[in-house]
Scaffold this active site. Sequence first.
Site, short mmCIF file in Angstrom:
data_model
loop_
_atom_site.label_atom_id
_atom_site.label_comp_id
_atom_site.label_asym_id
_atom_site.label_seq_id
_atom_site.Cartn_x
_atom_site.Cartn_y
_atom_site.Cartn_z
CE LYS A 96 6.60 56.30 55.52
NZ LYS A 96 6.76 57.66 55.32
CG ASP A 101 5.83 57.53 49.41
OD1 ASP A 101 5.24 57.13 48.61
OD2 ASP A 101 7.13 58.28 49.07
#
Length: 229
Positions: A126, A145
Amino acid sequence: MGAPLPSREEQAEEVIERLWEEYPDATISLNFENRLELLVAVVLSAQCTDERVNTETAELFEKYRTPEDYANADVDELSEDINSITYHNSKADYLKSSAQTIIEEHDGEVPDTMDELTELKGVGRKTANVILQHGYDLVEGIVVDTHVQRLSRRLGITEEERPEAIEQDLLDIVPEDEWKWYTHLLISHGRAVCTARNPDCEACVLADVCPSAKGDSDVDLASGEPWDA
């Protein structure tokens, strides 16, 4: 006999089109002026709000300007400098260690590949995706997320649960030219309307195409729990 359900690809395209109309200026909300600041901000943002990170980094970036500043910092002092951030002790260690690696292995420059970024302490896919997209304009994946995870499941775009599996699923569903912006559109909507505990389905531009919308479903598909749980 009712109309056939849209494919997940069709659902994703409809969601993206509507959210672009709703949030035409959707973009990253972290403040940074260079790739090192971006790396630091994204590491600090894990399980912490961007608003809190921006408040903390306003002074942090004045004190720590180079990889050497982080690498040579006393880790206890660095931890104290970010003490309003969640897990500040661990994150101080991540920043110091990553800076040392950047100096020793990358000539003081934040690396520009997924493999090299994820070798930095505290950096996963991420974080690496954010750095590549906003630091180098390289789009190799989708940033997943908590908002993207929650909304993608609620909207029926994916049934996967783990962020890594969700990303791999989305890469086959979301058009490649929307990979970068898919994240920001869902984050914007997740903050404004489709919140974790009390989504405002009546004000949602996606309510009529959302299988989790209150009134259409008694269960939040993202969690499997009743809405009033």
